[in-house]
Scaffold this motif. Structure first.
Motif, PDB file in Angstrom:
ATOM      1  N   PRO A   1       3.717   2.586  -0.030  1.00  0.00           N
ATOM      2  CA  PRO A   1       3.040   3.739  -0.648  1.00  0.00           C
ATOM      3  C   PRO A   1       2.024   3.355  -1.710  1.00  0.00           C
ATOM      4  N   LYS A   2       2.040   2.110  -2.168  1.00  0.00           N
ATOM      5  CA  LYS A   2       1.087   1.700  -3.211  1.00  0.00           C
ATOM      6  C   LYS A   2      -0.303   1.416  -2.656  1.00  0.00           C
ATOM      7  N   GLY A   3      -0.432   1.312  -1.335  1.00  0.00           N
ATOM      8  CA  GLY A   3      -1.718   0.986  -0.739  1.00  0.00           C
ATOM      9  C   GLY A   3      -2.577   2.200  -0.483  1.00  0.00           C
ATOM     10  N   PRO A   4      -3.813   1.989  -0.020  1.00  0.00           N
ATOM     11  CA  PRO A   4      -4.688   3.108   0.365  1.00  0.00           C
ATOM     12  C   PRO A   4      -4.151   3.785   1.615  1.00  0.00           C
TER      13      PRO A   4
ATOM     14  N   VAL B   1      -8.901   3.171   5.649  1.00  0.00           N
ATOM     15  CA  VAL B   1      -9.170   1.818   6.172  1.00  0.00           C
ATOM     16  C   VAL B   1      -9.172   1.760   7.694  1.00  0.00           C
ATOM     17  N   LYS B   2      -9.014   2.886   8.366  1.00  0.00           N
ATOM     18  CA  LYS B   2      -8.728   2.870   9.803  1.00  0.00           C
ATOM     19  C   LYS B   2      -9.796   2.183  10.650  1.00  0.00           C
ATOM     20  N   ASP B   3     -11.084   2.390  10.334  1.00  0.00           N
ATOM     21  CA  ASP B   3     -12.133   1.817  11.181  1.00  0.00           C
ATOM     22  C   ASP B   3     -12.133   0.294  11.115  1.00  0.00           C
ATOM     23  N   LYS B   4     -12.095  -0.235   9.908  1.00  0.00           N
ATOM     24  CA  LYS B   4     -12.098  -1.690   9.747  1.00  0.00           C
ATOM     25  C   LYS B   4     -10.787  -2.289  10.260  1.00  0.00           C
ATOM     26  N   LEU B   5      -9.660  -1.616   9.983  1.00  0.00           N
ATOM     27  CA  LEU B   5      -8.361  -2.109  10.433  1.00  0.00           C
ATOM     28  C   LEU B   5      -8.297  -2.155  11.955  1.00  0.00           C
TER      29      LEU B   5
ATOM     30  N   ASP C   1      -3.707  -8.838   4.585  1.00  0.00           N
ATOM     31  CA  ASP C   1      -5.059  -8.355   4.865  1.00  0.00           C
ATOM     32  C   ASP C   1      -5.168  -6.868   4.562  1.00  0.00           C
ATOM     33  N   TYR C   2      -4.065  -6.153   4.757  1.00  0.00           N
ATOM     34  CA  TYR C   2      -4.037  -4.721   4.473  1.00  0.00           C
ATOM     35  C   TYR C   2      -2.683  -4.337   3.901  1.00  0.00           C
ATOM     36  N   VAL C   3      -2.709  -3.482   2.881  1.00  0.00           N
ATOM     37  CA  VAL C   3      -1.519  -2.777   2.413  1.00  0.00           C
ATOM     38  C   VAL C   3      -1.824  -1.299   2.643  1.00  0.00           C
TER      39      VAL C   3
END
Length: 358
Positions: free
Chosen positions: A274-277, A282-286, A315-317
Motif C-alpha cells: 500500500p505504500k507504493g503508487p 504506472v500501468k503503461d510503463k509496467l 523495479d516497482y512497488v
C-alpha cells in the motif's frame, strides 16, 4: 418448427413451464424419454426462438431442420438435406449427443455423417473453428439435426481462437510468498489456499520466503498446506483442461537472498504494498517492462508486508487497491489478475491480440 432446448440438469421443468407461458400454443415436452436437461418445443410462432431465449433457465436452443429415425443409415441419408445449409468454401464439424443404448457411438455418427457431407460438398472439416456445426441430438428413436453458424456455436466456449492466453504472462512469472505463521492448523489452512492459487495460475515458480528465522513446525504446517492445495487444484486441472498441465515448482528461500539473486538482466521485480503508487499511475510503463522481461518476480507479504528495505531493489512497488489491505490468501489472485489486465492492454497496443471479440 421444433426446437431442442437444453438446460442445467433438473432445470428442464422450470424452463419448460416458462416456455409454455410465453408460447401458449406450443407443444412442450419436458424431459423427453425421461432425459433431464432437455425440453422439446414445437411451435409455429415466427418469434419462437427469440421468445425461448427470454427464459434465463434456457442455456442452448437448436432449431431442428431435419428429423429422422435414430439409425446410422437414416442419419447418413440426411446429409442430402444438410448440405443445403453449408455453402461452398465453408468448413464444418459434426457434433453428436447420443442418449440411450444404440449399436453405434456418437463418434460413429460424426465420422459417417461427416464423410458423407464431405463427399457431397467437398467442404473442409474443421473440428476446432468450423464455419458451420451440424448438431445431431439423439433422443429415443429419433435423431434431431440442426445446422448452426460456427461463431454462434463457439460463442460461449472457454477457448476460442481469438481469446488471448494469459499463460503467456504467467509462465514467466515467479511468486515470492512470505509464509503465514501461527498455530499449526491456521498455518496449514493458509498454505492450502496459497498452494491452490499458485497452481491455478500455472505460474513459473512459487518461492516460499521467510524473512527471518521462524518456528520450523509452523513452516512445516504451512508447506504441507501448500502441497495439499496445489495437489487438489492440479487434479482438477488435469480433468478440465485440454492441454497438459504441469505442477508449479515450489521452493523455500530466504527473502533477502531471493531479491539478491533476482536482480539480474531482464528480471523485473514487483512488490505489492500500500505504500507504493497505484497501478493506474504506472500501468503503461509496467506493462511494457513486463512484455520485455524474461522473468517477472512478484513479492507478496503475509501477516506482515514486505520489508521496506527491499523496496530499493524493486523495479516497482505497486498499490493494487488504495486504502485496502488484501487478506493473505487473496494476494496471488488479486495481483495476477491485475497484472494480466494491463499486460493484455499492452498486447492489444502491439497488435498481438485482435479486437474482433470486443
Amino acid at each position: 418448427m421444433k426446437f431442442i432446448v437444453k438446460t442445467q440438469m433438473d432445470m428442464e421443468a422450470v424452463a419448460g413451464n416458462y416456455i409454455k407461458e410465453i408460447l401458449p400454443d406450443a407443444k412442450v415436452t419436458i424431459a423427453p424419454e425421461g432425459y433431464p436437461g432437455i425440453v422439446i418445443v414445437e411451435s409455429d410462432n415466427e418469434k419462437a426462438l427469440e421468445k425461448i431465449l427470454e427464459v434465463p433457465e434456457v442455456e442452448k436452443v437448436y432449431p431442428v431442420l431435419i428429423e429422422v429415425p435414430a439409425t446410422l443409415e437414416d442419419i447418413k441419408g440426411a446429409a442430402e438435406e444438410i448440405v443445403k445449409y453449408i455453402k461452398e468454401g465453408e468448413s464444418f464439424a459434426v457434433r453428436t449427443k447420443k442418449r440411450g443404448k444404440r449399436d453405434f457411438s456418437s463418434v460413429d455418427v460424426n465420422v459417417v455423417l461427416g464423410a458423407r457431407i464431405k463427399d457431397l460438398t467437398n467442404a473442409e472439416v474443421n473440428l476446432s473453428y468450423p464455419d458451420k456445426v451440424v448438431q445431431v441430438e439423439i433422443i429415443g428413436d429419433k435423431a434431431y439435426i440442426s445446422v448452426i453458424p460456427g461463431e454462434e456455436y463457439l460463442k460461449w466456449k472457454k477457448y476460442p481462437k481469438d481469446k488471448p492466453d494469459c499463460r503467456k504472462l504467467f509462465k514467466k512469472l515467479t511468486i515470492v510468498q512470505m509464509p503465514y505463521w501461527g498455530d499449526y492448523k491456521t498455518a496449514r489452512a493458509f498454505g492450502e489456499k496459497i498452494g491452490r492459487a499458485a497452481q491455478a495460475f500455472e505460474v513459473k515458480e512459487l518461492i516460499i520466503a521467510p524473512k527471518e528465522k521462524m518456528n520450523a513446525y509452523e513452516l512445516m504446517a504451512f508447506i504441507r498446506g501448500v502441497k495439499e492445495g496445489q495437489e487438489s487444484r492440479y487434479q482438477i486441472q488435469k480433468e478440465a483442461y485440454p492441454w497438459e498441465v504441469e505442477k508449479v515448482p515450489v521452493s523455500v528461500w530466504d527473502l533477502y537472498q531471493v531479491i539478491r539473486d533476482k536482480r539480474r538482466s531482464r528480471r523485473l521485480i514487483i512488490i505489492t504494498d500500500p505504500k507504493g503508487p497505484t497501478l493506474n499511475e504506472v500501468k503503461d510503463k509496467l506493462a511494457k517492462d513486463m512484455y520485455y522481461a524474461k522473468e517477472v518476480v512478484v513479492f507478496i507479504g503475509s501477516r506482515e508486508g514486505i520489508p521496506v528495505g527491499l523496496f530499493r531493489f524493486a523495479d516497482y512497488v505497486v498499490d493494487l487497491a488504495p486504502y485496502m489491505t488484501f487478506a493473505t490468501e487473496h494476494g496471488i489472485p488479486a495481483t495476477l489478475v491485475a497484472l494480466w489486465t494491463i499486460y493484455e492492454e499492452e498486447l492489444r497496443r502491439r497488435g498481438e491480440i485482435s479486437d474482433k471479440e470486443d
